[in-house]
Design a protein around this motif. Structure first.
Motif, PDB file in Angstrom:
ATOM      1  N   TYR A 158      12.871  -3.862 -52.882  1.00  0.00           N
ATOM      2  CA  TYR A 158      12.714  -2.881 -53.955  1.00  0.00           C
ATOM      3  C   TYR A 158      11.341  -3.003 -54.616  1.00  0.00           C
ATOM      4  O   TYR A 158      10.752  -2.003 -55.025  1.00  0.00           O
ATOM      5  CB  TYR A 158      13.846  -3.034 -54.969  1.00  0.00           C
ATOM      6  CG  TYR A 158      15.187  -2.774 -54.328  1.00  0.00           C
ATOM      7  CD1 TYR A 158      15.786  -1.516 -54.381  1.00  0.00           C
ATOM      8  CD2 TYR A 158      15.832  -3.775 -53.616  1.00  0.00           C
ATOM      9  CE1 TYR A 158      16.995  -1.267 -53.763  1.00  0.00           C
ATOM     10  CE2 TYR A 158      17.044  -3.535 -52.987  1.00  0.00           C
ATOM     11  CZ  TYR A 158      17.618  -2.276 -53.062  1.00  0.00           C
ATOM     12  OH  TYR A 158      18.809  -2.032 -52.427  1.00  0.00           O
ATOM     13  N   ARG A 159      10.835  -4.228 -54.708  1.00  0.00           N
ATOM     14  CA  ARG A 159       9.481  -4.412 -55.212  1.00  0.00           C
ATOM     15  C   ARG A 159       8.462  -3.762 -54.271  1.00  0.00           C
ATOM     16  O   ARG A 159       7.483  -3.150 -54.715  1.00  0.00           O
ATOM     17  CB  ARG A 159       9.168  -5.904 -55.364  1.00  0.00           C
ATOM     18  CG  ARG A 159       9.839  -6.569 -56.545  1.00  0.00           C
ATOM     19  CD  ARG A 159       9.496  -5.881 -57.854  1.00  0.00           C
ATOM     20  NE  ARG A 159       9.617  -6.776 -58.984  1.00  0.00           N
ATOM     21  CZ  ARG A 159       9.897  -6.379 -60.221  1.00  0.00           C
ATOM     22  NH1 ARG A 159      10.086  -5.083 -60.473  1.00  0.00           N
ATOM     23  NH2 ARG A 159       9.956  -7.243 -61.207  1.00  0.00           N
ATOM     24  N   LYS A 162       8.591  -0.129 -54.873  1.00  0.00           N
ATOM     25  CA  LYS A 162       7.929   0.168 -56.148  1.00  0.00           C
ATOM     26  C   LYS A 162       6.417   0.212 -55.943  1.00  0.00           C
ATOM     27  O   LYS A 162       5.731   1.102 -56.466  1.00  0.00           O
ATOM     28  CB  LYS A 162       8.296  -0.883 -57.199  1.00  0.00           C
ATOM     29  CG  LYS A 162       7.782  -0.569 -58.602  1.00  0.00           C
ATOM     30  CD  LYS A 162       8.488   0.650 -59.174  1.00  0.00           C
ATOM     31  CE  LYS A 162       8.020   0.943 -60.592  1.00  0.00           C
ATOM     32  NZ  LYS A 162       8.720   2.129 -61.164  1.00  0.00           N
ATOM     33  N   SER A 163       5.890  -0.728 -55.166  1.00  0.00           N
ATOM     34  CA  SER A 163       4.442  -0.766 -54.919  1.00  0.00           C
ATOM     35  C   SER A 163       3.983   0.439 -54.097  1.00  0.00           C
ATOM     36  O   SER A 163       2.805   0.796 -54.107  1.00  0.00           O
ATOM     37  CB  SER A 163       4.061  -2.061 -54.195  1.00  0.00           C
ATOM     38  OG  SER A 163       4.510  -2.050 -52.849  1.00  0.00           O
ATOM     39  N   GLU A 167      10.101   6.501 -56.603  1.00  0.00           N
ATOM     40  CA  GLU A 167      10.756   6.756 -57.887  1.00  0.00           C
ATOM     41  C   GLU A 167      12.272   6.851 -57.777  1.00  0.00           C
ATOM     42  O   GLU A 167      12.981   6.646 -58.762  1.00  0.00           O
ATOM     43  CB  GLU A 167      10.246   8.076 -58.471  1.00  0.00           C
ATOM     44  CG  GLU A 167       8.747   8.118 -58.718  1.00  0.00           C
ATOM     45  CD  GLU A 167       8.261   9.507 -59.047  1.00  0.00           C
ATOM     46  OE1 GLU A 167       7.982   9.774 -60.236  1.00  0.00           O
ATOM     47  OE2 GLU A 167       8.170  10.345 -58.107  1.00  0.00           O
ATOM     48  N   ASN A 199      13.232  -2.028 -61.630  1.00  0.00           N
ATOM     49  CA  ASN A 199      12.153  -1.288 -60.970  1.00  0.00           C
ATOM     50  C   ASN A 199      11.981   0.132 -61.498  1.00  0.00           C
ATOM     51  O   ASN A 199      11.106   0.850 -61.034  1.00  0.00           O
ATOM     52  CB  ASN A 199      12.421  -1.235 -59.459  1.00  0.00           C
ATOM     53  CG  ASN A 199      12.370  -2.600 -58.820  1.00  0.00           C
ATOM     54  OD1 ASN A 199      11.318  -3.189 -58.646  1.00  0.00           O
ATOM     55  ND2 ASN A 199      13.544  -3.126 -58.482  1.00  0.00           N
ATOM     56  N   TYR A 200      12.816   0.519 -62.429  1.00  0.00           N
ATOM     57  CA  TYR A 200      12.807   1.861 -62.994  1.00  0.00           C
ATOM     58  C   TYR A 200      12.951   2.914 -61.892  1.00  0.00           C
ATOM     59  O   TYR A 200      12.105   3.776 -61.682  1.00  0.00           O
ATOM     60  CB  TYR A 200      11.545   2.122 -63.824  1.00  0.00           C
ATOM     61  CG  TYR A 200      11.728   3.239 -64.844  1.00  0.00           C
ATOM     62  CD1 TYR A 200      12.392   3.005 -66.036  1.00  0.00           C
ATOM     63  CD2 TYR A 200      11.257   4.517 -64.594  1.00  0.00           C
ATOM     64  CE1 TYR A 200      12.577   4.026 -66.972  1.00  0.00           C
ATOM     65  CE2 TYR A 200      11.432   5.541 -65.519  1.00  0.00           C
ATOM     66  CZ  TYR A 200      12.090   5.291 -66.700  1.00  0.00           C
ATOM     67  OH  TYR A 200      12.281   6.315 -67.611  1.00  0.00           O
ATOM     68  N   PHE A 201      14.082   2.799 -61.166  1.00  0.00           N
ATOM     69  CA  PHE A 201      14.417   3.723 -60.097  1.00  0.00           C
ATOM     70  C   PHE A 201      15.628   4.567 -60.486  1.00  0.00           C
ATOM     71  O   PHE A 201      16.593   4.055 -61.075  1.00  0.00           O
ATOM     72  CB  PHE A 201      14.820   2.974 -58.812  1.00  0.00           C
ATOM     73  CG  PHE A 201      13.714   2.342 -58.045  1.00  0.00           C
ATOM     74  CD1 PHE A 201      12.467   2.937 -57.915  1.00  0.00           C
ATOM     75  CD2 PHE A 201      13.926   1.119 -57.398  1.00  0.00           C
ATOM     76  CE1 PHE A 201      11.455   2.348 -57.168  1.00  0.00           C
ATOM     77  CE2 PHE A 201      12.929   0.521 -56.644  1.00  0.00           C
ATOM     78  CZ  PHE A 201      11.689   1.142 -56.533  1.00  0.00           C
ATOM     79  N   ARG A 256       5.701  -5.534 -65.565  1.00  0.00           N
ATOM     80  CA  ARG A 256       6.182  -5.498 -64.189  1.00  0.00           C
ATOM     81  C   ARG A 256       5.048  -5.668 -63.186  1.00  0.00           C
ATOM     82  O   ARG A 256       5.151  -6.429 -62.226  1.00  0.00           O
ATOM     83  CB  ARG A 256       6.934  -4.187 -63.916  1.00  0.00           C
ATOM     84  CG  ARG A 256       7.514  -4.110 -62.491  1.00  0.00           C
ATOM     85  CD  ARG A 256       8.189  -2.763 -62.242  1.00  0.00           C
ATOM     86  NE  ARG A 256       9.328  -2.562 -63.094  1.00  0.00           N
ATOM     87  CZ  ARG A 256       9.416  -1.632 -64.039  1.00  0.00           C
ATOM     88  NH1 ARG A 256       8.393  -0.810 -64.258  1.00  0.00           N
ATOM     89  NH2 ARG A 256      10.500  -1.514 -64.770  1.00  0.00           N
ATOM     90  N   GLN A 257       3.946  -4.980 -63.418  1.00  0.00           N
ATOM     91  CA  GLN A 257       2.861  -5.005 -62.444  1.00  0.00           C
ATOM     92  C   GLN A 257       2.210  -6.374 -62.346  1.00  0.00           C
ATOM     93  O   GLN A 257       1.878  -6.827 -61.243  1.00  0.00           O
ATOM     94  CB  GLN A 257       1.803  -3.947 -62.777  1.00  0.00           C
ATOM     95  CG  GLN A 257       0.784  -3.735 -61.662  1.00  0.00           C
ATOM     96  CD  GLN A 257       1.415  -3.324 -60.334  1.00  0.00           C
ATOM     97  OE1 GLN A 257       2.152  -2.345 -60.281  1.00  0.00           O
ATOM     98  NE2 GLN A 257       1.147  -4.071 -59.260  1.00  0.00           N
TER      99      GLN A 257
END
Length: 267
Positions: A158-159, A162-163, A167, A199-201, A256-257
């Protein structure tokens, strides 16, 4: 400008009967089209049935029938002008074990994306060849990706997504035809809530409804809240909106980043 997807998340009793699976799918595709949905989402291996549970060997598997059924799914997508995301088994050109795949069909009936499940369970890997690549695609301007069931056990996946700017996750599951309730009732939806929130998904997760299924399909917001879910062990469809203009609580957002970059403190 708001980017919105109206998503129909569906579940039905997936089985080894390809024709029966197809009938369920086409029915839901039509219903979702009538409701002006943008996408309809189905469970893992929902067209082919799931090897090791629905059938115990690839011997005499009817690949020709599966191919015909896949063409009919694409035709239904085109006729109803809707994206279709569904699970199936896919032959491997190298002659090795088939892939456990999640296919995305666009509104014109064309294949937009194919994701081959990268993490197979210890049992599943006896029947399926793991994939090696992750995917992303856009629906109404929203960057989406596909995952399958056991992938949720690996937060690193998931990371990575995200990268890649993803979304929204469409994740298909097959946890059904169990002899009794399992710990999955208490951990699977909750794990997906964690993956969404950290991850804000947006997440659409769909599961087979064949009894006994330890959890139903669910729709999860980027803050991790389950916005809606279907009933245990019953076929159904729910419609929800992925609306990127909506703002939700994002506790890890400010840092997060830096964590993704390898800095594991925010001093």
């Amino acid at each position: 400008m708001a980017r919105v997807i109206t998503a129909a998340t569906c579940q039905f009793p997936v089985s080894a009967d390809i024709s029966a699976n197809l009938e369920w799918m086409v029915s839901f595709i039509r219903k979702a089209g009538e409701k002006s949905c943008d996408v309809v989402h189905f469970p893992e291996c929902c067209l082919s049935g799931y090897a090791s549970v629905d059938f115990k060997t690839w011997k005499n598997f009817d690949w020709a029938l599966l191919s015909e059924a896949a063409e009919k799914v694409s035709k239904a997508a085109e006729e109803n002008e809707i994206y279709v995301i569904y699970g199936t088994s896919r032959q491997n050109e190298t002659g090795e074990k088939p892939f456990n795949s999640l296919v995305v069909i666009d509104k014109a009936g064309c294949t937009l994306s194919v994701y081959d499940k990268c993490f197979c369970t210890p049992k599943g890997i006896q029947f399926y060849q793991p994939g090696t690549e992750y995917v992303k695609y856009e629906i109404n301007g929203v960057v989406c990706s596909s995952l399958v069931c056991y992938d949720l056990r690996f937060p690193e996946v998931y990371r990575k997504l995200k990268s890649m700017g993803v979304e929204c996750i469409f994740q298909s599951f097959y946890n059904a035809r169990q002899r009794k309730a399992s710990v999955h009732t208490d951990i699977m939806r909750q794990t997906m809530q964690c993956r969404a929130a950290t991850n804000y998904f947006w997440v659409s997760m769909t599961n087979s409804s064949a009894p006994i299924s330890p959890y139903p399909s669910a729709f999860i917001r980027p803050d991790g809240k389950i916005e809606a879910q279907l009933q245990f062990d019953k076929p159904g469809m729910m419609i929800n909106k992925i609306d990127t203009s909506q703002q939700y609580y994002d506790a890890s957002g400010p840092f997060r980043q830096i964590a993704m970059n390898g800095r594991l403190n925010n001093a």
